[in-house]
Design a protein around this motif. Structure first.
Motif, PDB file in Angstrom:
ATOM      1  N   LYS A  70       0.832  -1.215   0.000  1.00  0.00           N
ATOM      2  CA  LYS A  70       0.000   0.000   0.000  1.00  0.00           C
ATOM      3  C   LYS A  70       0.860   1.256   0.000  1.00  0.00           C
ATOM      4  O   LYS A  70       0.533   2.253  -0.660  1.00  0.00           O
ATOM      5  N   ARG A  71       1.977   1.223   0.732  1.00  0.00           N
ATOM      6  CA  ARG A  71       2.854   2.398   0.778  1.00  0.00           C
ATOM      7  C   ARG A  71       3.533   2.626  -0.581  1.00  0.00           C
ATOM      8  O   ARG A  71       3.784   3.760  -0.982  1.00  0.00           O
ATOM      9  N   ASN A  72       3.825   1.525  -1.277  1.00  0.00           N
ATOM     10  CA  ASN A  72       4.479   1.627  -2.587  1.00  0.00           C
ATOM     11  C   ASN A  72       3.495   1.917  -3.717  1.00  0.00           C
ATOM     12  O   ASN A  72       3.897   2.275  -4.826  1.00  0.00           O
ATOM     13  N   TYR A  73       2.234   1.757  -3.438  1.00  0.00           N
ATOM     14  CA  TYR A  73       1.180   1.899  -4.454  1.00  0.00           C
ATOM     15  C   TYR A  73       1.126   3.325  -5.001  1.00  0.00           C
ATOM     16  O   TYR A  73       1.215   4.303  -4.254  1.00  0.00           O
ATOM     17  N   GLN A  74       0.997   3.431  -6.311  1.00  0.00           N
ATOM     18  CA  GLN A  74       0.768   4.715  -6.968  1.00  0.00           C
ATOM     19  C   GLN A  74      -0.507   4.638  -7.793  1.00  0.00           C
ATOM     20  O   GLN A  74      -0.967   3.545  -8.139  1.00  0.00           O
ATOM     21  N   GLU A  75      -1.060   5.777  -8.112  1.00  0.00           N
ATOM     22  CA  GLU A  75      -2.298   5.835  -8.884  1.00  0.00           C
ATOM     23  C   GLU A  75      -2.172   4.994 -10.160  1.00  0.00           C
ATOM     24  O   GLU A  75      -1.208   5.118 -10.912  1.00  0.00           O
ATOM     25  N   GLY A  76      -3.156   4.119 -10.374  1.00  0.00           N
ATOM     26  CA  GLY A  76      -3.133   3.271 -11.570  1.00  0.00           C
ATOM     27  C   GLY A  76      -2.517   1.904 -11.348  1.00  0.00           C
ATOM     28  O   GLY A  76      -2.543   1.048 -12.247  1.00  0.00           O
ATOM     29  N   ASP A  77      -1.963   1.662 -10.171  1.00  0.00           N
ATOM     30  CA  ASP A  77      -1.343   0.369  -9.865  1.00  0.00           C
ATOM     31  C   ASP A  77      -2.404  -0.676  -9.504  1.00  0.00           C
ATOM     32  O   ASP A  77      -3.581  -0.355  -9.314  1.00  0.00           O
ATOM     33  N   LEU A  78      -1.945  -1.896  -9.388  1.00  0.00           N
ATOM     34  CA  LEU A  78      -2.798  -3.011  -8.965  1.00  0.00           C
ATOM     35  C   LEU A  78      -2.046  -3.835  -7.934  1.00  0.00           C
ATOM     36  O   LEU A  78      -0.882  -4.196  -8.145  1.00  0.00           O
ATOM     37  N   ILE A  79      -2.699  -4.129  -6.815  1.00  0.00           N
ATOM     38  CA  ILE A  79      -2.173  -5.065  -5.821  1.00  0.00           C
ATOM     39  C   ILE A  79      -2.953  -6.362  -5.960  1.00  0.00           C
ATOM     40  O   ILE A  79      -4.180  -6.370  -5.835  1.00  0.00           O
ATOM     41  N   LEU A  80      -2.253  -7.446  -6.249  1.00  0.00           N
ATOM     42  CA  LEU A  80      -2.893  -8.746  -6.439  1.00  0.00           C
ATOM     43  C   LEU A  80      -2.373  -9.727  -5.404  1.00  0.00           C
ATOM     44  O   LEU A  80      -1.161  -9.868  -5.215  1.00  0.00           O
ATOM     45  N   VAL A  81      -3.289 -10.406  -4.732  1.00  0.00           N
ATOM     46  CA  VAL A  81      -2.943 -11.421  -3.744  1.00  0.00           C
ATOM     47  C   VAL A  81      -3.365 -12.782  -4.280  1.00  0.00           C
ATOM     48  O   VAL A  81      -4.539 -12.982  -4.626  1.00  0.00           O
ATOM     49  N   CYS A  82      -2.420 -13.720  -4.384  1.00  0.00           N
ATOM     50  CA  CYS A  82      -2.760 -15.049  -4.896  1.00  0.00           C
ATOM     51  C   CYS A  82      -1.716 -16.064  -4.443  1.00  0.00           C
ATOM     52  O   CYS A  82      -0.756 -15.714  -3.748  1.00  0.00           O
ATOM     53  N   GLY A  83      -1.908 -17.316  -4.856  1.00  0.00           N
ATOM     54  CA  GLY A  83      -0.938 -18.370  -4.557  1.00  0.00           C
ATOM     55  C   GLY A  83      -1.388 -19.346  -3.500  1.00  0.00           C
ATOM     56  O   GLY A  83      -0.885 -20.460  -3.427  1.00  0.00           O
ATOM     57  N   SER A  84      -2.335 -18.949  -2.654  1.00  0.00           N
ATOM     58  CA  SER A  84      -2.798 -19.834  -1.586  1.00  0.00           C
ATOM     59  C   SER A  84      -4.185 -19.413  -1.134  1.00  0.00           C
ATOM     60  O   SER A  84      -4.442 -18.227  -0.889  1.00  0.00           O
ATOM     61  N   VAL A  85      -5.068 -20.383  -1.030  1.00  0.00           N
ATOM     62  CA  VAL A  85      -6.407 -20.122  -0.489  1.00  0.00           C
ATOM     63  C   VAL A  85      -6.292 -19.507   0.900  1.00  0.00           C
ATOM     64  O   VAL A  85      -7.033 -18.586   1.258  1.00  0.00           O
ATOM     65  N   PHE A  86      -5.332 -19.981   1.668  1.00  0.00           N
ATOM     66  CA  PHE A  86      -5.210 -19.568   3.070  1.00  0.00           C
ATOM     67  C   PHE A  86      -4.662 -18.151   3.188  1.00  0.00           C
ATOM     68  O   PHE A  86      -4.974 -17.430   4.131  1.00  0.00           O
ATOM     69  N   LEU A  87      -3.866 -17.734   2.206  1.00  0.00           N
ATOM     70  CA  LEU A  87      -3.392 -16.359   2.167  1.00  0.00           C
ATOM     71  C   LEU A  87      -4.551 -15.410   1.902  1.00  0.00           C
ATOM     72  O   LEU A  87      -4.680 -14.363   2.547  1.00  0.00           O
ATOM     73  N   VAL A  88      -5.408 -15.773   0.957  1.00  0.00           N
ATOM     74  CA  VAL A  88      -6.594 -14.963   0.649  1.00  0.00           C
ATOM     75  C   VAL A  88      -7.509 -14.889   1.867  1.00  0.00           C
ATOM     76  O   VAL A  88      -8.085 -13.834   2.175  1.00  0.00           O
ATOM     77  N   ALA A  89      -7.621 -16.001   2.572  1.00  0.00           N
ATOM     78  CA  ALA A  89      -8.463 -16.031   3.778  1.00  0.00           C
ATOM     79  C   ALA A  89      -7.950 -15.033   4.811  1.00  0.00           C
ATOM     80  O   ALA A  89      -8.733 -14.312   5.442  1.00  0.00           O
ATOM     81  N   GLU A  90      -6.639 -14.980   4.980  1.00  0.00           N
ATOM     82  CA  GLU A  90      -6.066 -14.060   5.971  1.00  0.00           C
ATOM     83  C   GLU A  90      -6.179 -12.606   5.509  1.00  0.00           C
ATOM     84  O   GLU A  90      -6.344 -11.704   6.320  1.00  0.00           O
ATOM     85  N   LEU A  91      -6.112 -12.384   4.206  1.00  0.00           N
ATOM     86  CA  LEU A  91      -6.329 -11.033   3.668  1.00  0.00           C
ATOM     87  C   LEU A  91      -7.740 -10.561   4.005  1.00  0.00           C
ATOM     88  O   LEU A  91      -7.938  -9.447   4.484  1.00  0.00           O
TER      89      LEU A  91
END
Length: 429
Positions: A406-427
């Motif tokens: 989030k701190r590195n995010y700039q307008e127009g960027d995308l943060i994608l979380v993937c790779g594990s069901v359990f990671l998404v659950a914690e997000l």
């Protein structure tokens, strides 16, 4: 015990695949059948649809449940794993099963646990069957956990079965080739019961055909029955134009599941609905179109190219194996963004080399892990990824990773979380 104590007991006392890995996988159906016998075989007292596949089975199960609900049927839905609340596994018309039922069920079967020694998954399967019987559902959509032939859910005789797709996942348990994995998934094909296959490959089609022939089961390959004329994906929905062979009209469907990979799942779902209609289930075209617009609202589905936040733009997807990540990469080609921040984590009992090779080299990576014993250490993941040209930092938990993204995010960027069901659950938590 109260509800939380009951859940803690289940987690602590029973082998659990999502936590413990292969040690929790049983090689036959004897435990499930023994549990069901104690309960007077509830699986024989409900009408069901059985869904298996490497990817897409969860989305397809939720789509089918939504359509049946929209058609006025009291619809049970059993899926796994859950993201936040254990009760997500067992729903009726989108509502979670009650805490009181879970407590009462575990109390009822506890005297039999020492002799049967069931796994966590075996208990939840029997629990779902009992809940659906107790609540007089008209039909229940049952998603397999792992495989098919030896999966605990494979004690039902459904109205129709669906196999979504076959990919390289759980090779240590299901086989190291596509045809071996297909053989395990084909284990849900039953005598005289229609089987629909959403997607096949040259290596898998003959496996399904041979099993169907052996069981005298009518088999339908949806990609030979329907054709996607075109599709348009957006952040929160997907439009798909479908034409059925032999029909002049093209039907436009709107899905609230925006991943373009849902195109393939949709075709399998449409053919399952057709087979249900042939069996006398009353499902109209408007039931289908209206349900697909609100699958998440009707069933509570999460984690499929899900918009978590608009600004900063955060999307989560539970894709975690080679095919799943390939589909995510295809989705990215159809998504506008300036720069991508990829938060990834995996479990340690999977070969992720092919997955890492699929990931974009120009992304900023945040290597992390879910807080479960099966999780791959973030430093080890970083080492594997760096060797493939993926650059980033390691974090011991997703909160720290997300905070920097989030701190590195700039307008127009995308943060994608993937790779594990359990990671998404914690997000989401």
């Amino acid at each position: 015990m109260n509800f939380q104590q009951t859940i803690d007991f289940l987690y602590a006392q029973l082998p659990m695949f999502s936590r413990d890995g292969a040690v929790a996988f049983k090689k036959d159906l004897s435990n499930t059948l023994a549990l069901c016998k104690v309960l007077d075989n509830p699986q024989e007292r409900i009408r069901t649809i059985h869904v298996a596949g490497t990817n897409g089975k969860g989305s397809s199960s939720h789509m089918l449940a939504a359509i049946l609900q929209q058609a006025g049927y009291k619809t049970g839905l059993y899926t796994s794993p859950h993201l936040q609340d254990f009760r997500e596994r067992i729903k009726i018309n989108g509502a979670l099963c009650t805490e009181a039922f879970v407590v009462g069920f575990v109390k009822k079967i506890r005297p039999y646990l020492a002799s049967i020694q069931p796994s966590f998954f075996e208990i939840t399967v029997a629990m779902a069957f009992q809940y659906f019987v107790d609540n007089n559902v008209d039909i229940a959509v049952i998603e397999t956990g792992l495989g098919g032939r030896l999966d605990s859910t494979n004690v039902i005789t459904p109205e129709v079965s669906l196999i979504t797709n076959i990919g390289m996942d759980h090779m240590d348990l299901l086989g190291d080739t596509l045809d071996k994995i297909a053989f395990e998934k084909a284990g849900i094909i039953k005598q005289n019961i229609p089987i629909v296959v959403s997607e096949f490959l040259p290596e898998t089609k003959s496996v399904f055909e041979e099993k169907a022939f052996k069981e005298n089961a009518p088999i339908f390959f949806s990609q030979e029955i329907f054709k996607v004329e075109k599709s348009e994906g957006h952040l929160s929905n997907l439009f798909v134009w479908v034409k059925e062979n032999g029909h002049a009209a093209t039907i436009k469907y709107e899905l609230d599941l925006p991943g373009i990979y849902q195109r393939k799942n949709l075709l399998g779902v449409l053919e399952v609905v057709h087979q249900l209609k042939l069996k006398g289930w009353s499902i109209q075209e408007d039931h289908i179109s209206n349900a697909l617009k609100k699958v998440k609202k009707l069933t509570g589905l999460h984690g499929r190219w899900e918009l978590i936040n608009a600004n900063p733009l955060i999307i989560a997807d539970v894709g975690h194996n080679e095919d799943g990540v390939r589909q995510i990469m295809e989705q990215l080609k159809n998504t506008s963004y300036r720069h991508i921040h990829l938060i990834i984590g995996f479990v340690k009992d999977k070969d992720i080399s092919n997955v890492l090779n699929l990931l974009p080299k120009d992304a900023t990576y945040y290597f992390t892990k879910a807080q479960i014993p099966r999780a791959l250490n973030e430093e080890m993941l970083s080492t594997l990824a760096t060797a493939r040209g993926l650059k980033g930092q390691s974090f011991s938990n997703i909160d720290a990773a997300l905070s920097l993204a989030k701190r590195n995010y700039q307008e127009g960027d995308l943060i994608l979380v993937c790779g594990s069901v359990f990671l998404v659950a914690e997000l989401k938590a």
